[in-house]
Design an enzyme around this catalytic site. Structure first.
Site, PDB file in Angstrom:
ATOM      1  N   ILE A  86       0.877  -1.269  -0.073  1.00 20.13           N
ATOM      2  CA  ILE A  86       0.010  -0.018  -0.137  1.00 20.13           C
ATOM      3  C   ILE A  86       0.927   1.299   0.083  1.00 20.13           C
ATOM      4  O   ILE A  86       0.282   2.391  -0.294  1.00 20.13           O
ATOM      5  CB  ILE A  86      -1.033   0.007   1.341  1.00 20.13           C
ATOM      6  CG1 ILE A  86      -0.136  -0.067   2.489  1.00 20.13           C
ATOM      7  CG2 ILE A  86      -2.027  -0.878   1.018  1.00 20.13           C
ATOM      8  CD1 ILE A  86      -1.140   0.023   3.636  1.00 20.13           C
TER       9      ILE A  86
ATOM     10  N   GLY B 295       8.409   3.909   0.046  1.00 18.99           N
ATOM     11  CA  GLY B 295       9.281   5.063  -0.054  1.00 18.99           C
ATOM     12  C   GLY B 295      10.940   4.670  -0.090  1.00 18.99           C
ATOM     13  O   GLY B 295      11.291   3.461  -0.683  1.00 18.99           O
ATOM     14  N   GLY B 296      11.815   5.662   0.094  1.00 19.91           N
ATOM     15  CA  GLY B 296      13.230   5.439  -0.131  1.00 19.91           C
ATOM     16  C   GLY B 296      13.724   4.521   1.080  1.00 19.91           C
ATOM     17  O   GLY B 296      14.770   3.731   0.711  1.00 19.91           O
ATOM     18  N   MET B 297      12.959   4.600   1.935  1.00 18.28           N
ATOM     19  CA  MET B 297      13.616   3.565   3.097  1.00 18.28           C
ATOM     20  C   MET B 297      13.020   2.092   3.527  1.00 18.28           C
ATOM     21  O   MET B 297      13.494   1.250   3.853  1.00 18.28           O
ATOM     22  CB  MET B 297      13.554   4.239   4.646  1.00 18.28           C
ATOM     23  CG  MET B 297      14.283   5.690   4.680  1.00 18.28           C
ATOM     24  SD  MET B 297      13.961   6.525   6.127  1.00 18.28           S
ATOM     25  CE  MET B 297      14.240   5.252   7.427  1.00 18.28           C
ATOM     26  N   ALA B 298      11.587   2.091   2.973  1.00 13.76           N
ATOM     27  CA  ALA B 298      10.871   1.078   3.383  1.00 13.76           C
ATOM     28  C   ALA B 298       9.698   0.599   2.523  1.00 13.76           C
ATOM     29  O   ALA B 298       9.266   1.801   1.721  1.00 13.76           O
ATOM     30  CB  ALA B 298      10.341   1.261   4.647  1.00 13.76           C
TER      31      ALA B 298
ATOM     32  N   VAL C 212       5.576  -0.449   2.737  1.00 17.12           N
ATOM     33  CA  VAL C 212       4.733  -0.706   3.562  1.00 17.12           C
ATOM     34  C   VAL C 212       3.537  -1.594   2.969  1.00 17.12           C
ATOM     35  O   VAL C 212       3.122  -1.278   1.937  1.00 17.12           O
ATOM     36  CB  VAL C 212       3.745   0.862   3.929  1.00 17.12           C
ATOM     37  CG1 VAL C 212       2.621   0.630   4.914  1.00 17.12           C
ATOM     38  CG2 VAL C 212       4.757   1.597   4.374  1.00 17.12           C
TER      39      VAL C 212
ATOM     40  N   LYS D 185       5.632  -1.887   8.304  1.00 10.72           N
ATOM     41  CA  LYS D 185       6.533  -1.351   7.203  1.00 10.72           C
ATOM     42  C   LYS D 185       8.008  -2.109   7.568  1.00 10.72           C
ATOM     43  O   LYS D 185       8.562  -2.053   8.416  1.00 10.72           O
ATOM     44  CB  LYS D 185       6.590   0.203   7.953  1.00 10.72           C
ATOM     45  CG  LYS D 185       7.752   1.014   7.137  1.00 10.72           C
ATOM     46  CD  LYS D 185       7.750   2.595   7.633  1.00 10.72           C
ATOM     47  CE  LYS D 185       8.518   3.551   6.939  1.00 10.72           C
ATOM     48  NZ  LYS D 185       8.318   4.834   6.881  1.00 10.72           N
TER      49      LYS D 185
ATOM     50  N   ASP E  72       9.212  14.173   9.547  1.00 11.18           N
ATOM     51  CA  ASP E  72       8.592  13.947   8.204  1.00 11.18           C
ATOM     52  C   ASP E  72       7.123  14.191   8.051  1.00 11.18           C
ATOM     53  O   ASP E  72       6.599  13.403   7.383  1.00 11.18           O
ATOM     54  CB  ASP E  72       9.258  12.422   7.578  1.00 11.18           C
ATOM     55  CG  ASP E  72       9.164  12.234   6.193  1.00 11.18           C
ATOM     56  OD1 ASP E  72       9.211  13.381   5.658  1.00 11.18           O
ATOM     57  OD2 ASP E  72       8.987  11.091   5.752  1.00 11.18           O
TER      58      ASP E  72
END
Length: 414
Positions: free
Chosen positions: A26, A29-32, A34, A49, A142
């Site tokens: 769903i 992002g750049g880190m993870a 979800v 996440k 963020d």
């Protein structure tokens, strides 16, 4: 279907930690990534996440535990609850959170500018969430529209209720890097002091919050004419443009929230109070039942007392009875409560009814006495005595003389 372990890239159908079954992706992002997942232990939907790779060695186990405990302790209806967390410097790291079924603020903005009254309710929820977290010593770092989850309000006075997602995630996973100096967060919403390398602090969240509100009210992202590093440099030298078409109250609040000086920005609690006031002022006035509404003593004294109509055709005997009949239910309807105005009004009504009753009884007595006195008088033209009746003015000539002889007893001395 596999049990995800090590550094395996997660896909739909995998099971994380032998408990969370991944149903669909769903967000990313750049880190993870979800996923919407199913908690097989508690049989409930969750959002999980999953980090793209191992967490850097600089994050010690003790610090991670402390941060995770802090996040899990936050409790507010506008905060997405953290259920579980696992941080591994070699294998998979993930965070399990409450799943919210709805849309994001980014989705709502894509449909056009958000009405001020609608945004006031959303802003109230978000400001309360920020206040709770800031009081616990946690900074979001963020804040952006895609991290604001919206779900339909169960009450008719509100369109949406808001929840702030990913709260503290950047702080949790990149605390050491933040101290070292690299900028964390989305460039479009970074505060000027963050761009200069200052440690994360609540005013930075307020600045990003202000940019978010401007974007929602106008449908246009502040500093949208520049990208990347250019947007960061622009906000270090100039405050964002706030359209003059906005209400003066909104402009004043947004100007303070996006001040270049962190100490001039309001706290999250101040924003919550102001936003709640805007939401309340925009609501329609409640419908008041005049039969149960409290009486304003000042208005009651100032109002003219209407004159009572006087009707000659109403028998005097009915005045007292009608007044007594009206007094009973009126007196019974006066309730003694904690409302002094209602009590004052009731006392005045009872006083009037008492005087009306007394006046009615007095009028009734006068009428009775008058009737009895009139009944005791002889008919016109007739003398009630021992002599024969005498007609007055019935014949010709002067009226006959009437001789009255009184017998007086004489004391002869016997």
């Amino acid at each position: 279907m596999t049990d995800l372990r090590g550094s395996t890239t997660p896909v739909t159908g995998d099971i994380v930690a032998r408990r969370y079954r991944l149903l669909e992706r769903i967000g990313e992002g750049g880190m993870a990534r979800v996923f919407r997942a199913h908690d097989t232990y508690l049989d409930r939907p969750v959002a999980i996440k999953i980090m793209r790779g191992p967490v850097h060695d600089a994050l010690t186990a003790d610090r991670v535990r402390a941060e995770t405990t802090s996040l899990a302790s936050l409790n507010h209806h506008s905060l997405v609850t953290l259920f579980d967390a696992h941080i591994d410097d070699e294998g998979i790291s993930y965070l399990v959170m409450e799943y919210v079924s709805g849309i994001t603020l980014r989705d709502l903005i894509s449909e056009g500018p958000v009405a001020p009254v609608v945004l006031a309710g959303i802003a109230t929820d978000l400001a309360e969430a920020l206040y709770v977290a800031h009081e616990a010593g946690i900074v979001h770092r963020d804040l952006k529209p895609s991290n604001v989850l919206l779900w339909r309000s169960p009450v008719p006075s509100r369109d949406w209720r808001a929840k702030l997602a990913d709260f503290g995630i950047a702080h949790l996973l990149d605390a050491e890097e933040a101290v070292a100096g690299p900028i964390m967060g989305t460039a479009a919403y970074i505060a000027p002091e963050q761009a200069r390398g200052a440690p994360p602090a609540p005013p930075a969240d307020i600045y990003a919050f202000g940019l978010l509100l401007i974007e929602a009210l106008t449908g246009v992202r502040p500093y949208g004419d520049v990208e990347g590093v250019g947007a960061v440099v622009a906000r270090m030298t100039a405050a964002p443009d706030i359209p003059r078409t906005l209400d003066a109250g909104w402009r004043r609040l947004l100007r303070r929230m996006t001040s270049l000086r962190p100490e001039e920005r309001p706290s999250a609690l101040e924003v919550a109070v102001v936003a709640a006031g805007y939401a309340q002022a925009a609501q329609p006035a409640p419908i008041i039942d005049e039969s149960t509404a409290p009486v304003d003593v000042a208005e009651l004294d100032a109002a003219p007392v209407p004159a009572r109509p006087v009707t000659d055709q109403i028998p005097v005997t009915l005045v007292g009875a009608a007044a007594a009949a009206a007094a009973a239910p009126a007196a019974a309807s006066v309730q003694t409560g904690t409302n002094p105005a209602a009590k004052y009004h009731g006392d005045r009504q009872i006083g009037r009814l008492v005087w009306v009753t007394i006046a009615g009884i007095a009028a009734l007595l006068i009428a009775v006495v008058t009737v009895l006195w009139a009944a005791s008088l002889p008919e016109p033209g007739v003398w009630d005595g021992d002599d024969a009746p005498v007609t007055v003015g019935g014949g010709e000539g002067p009226p006959p003389s009437v001789s009255v002889t009184a017998e007086v007893p004489v004391d002869d001395g016997r």
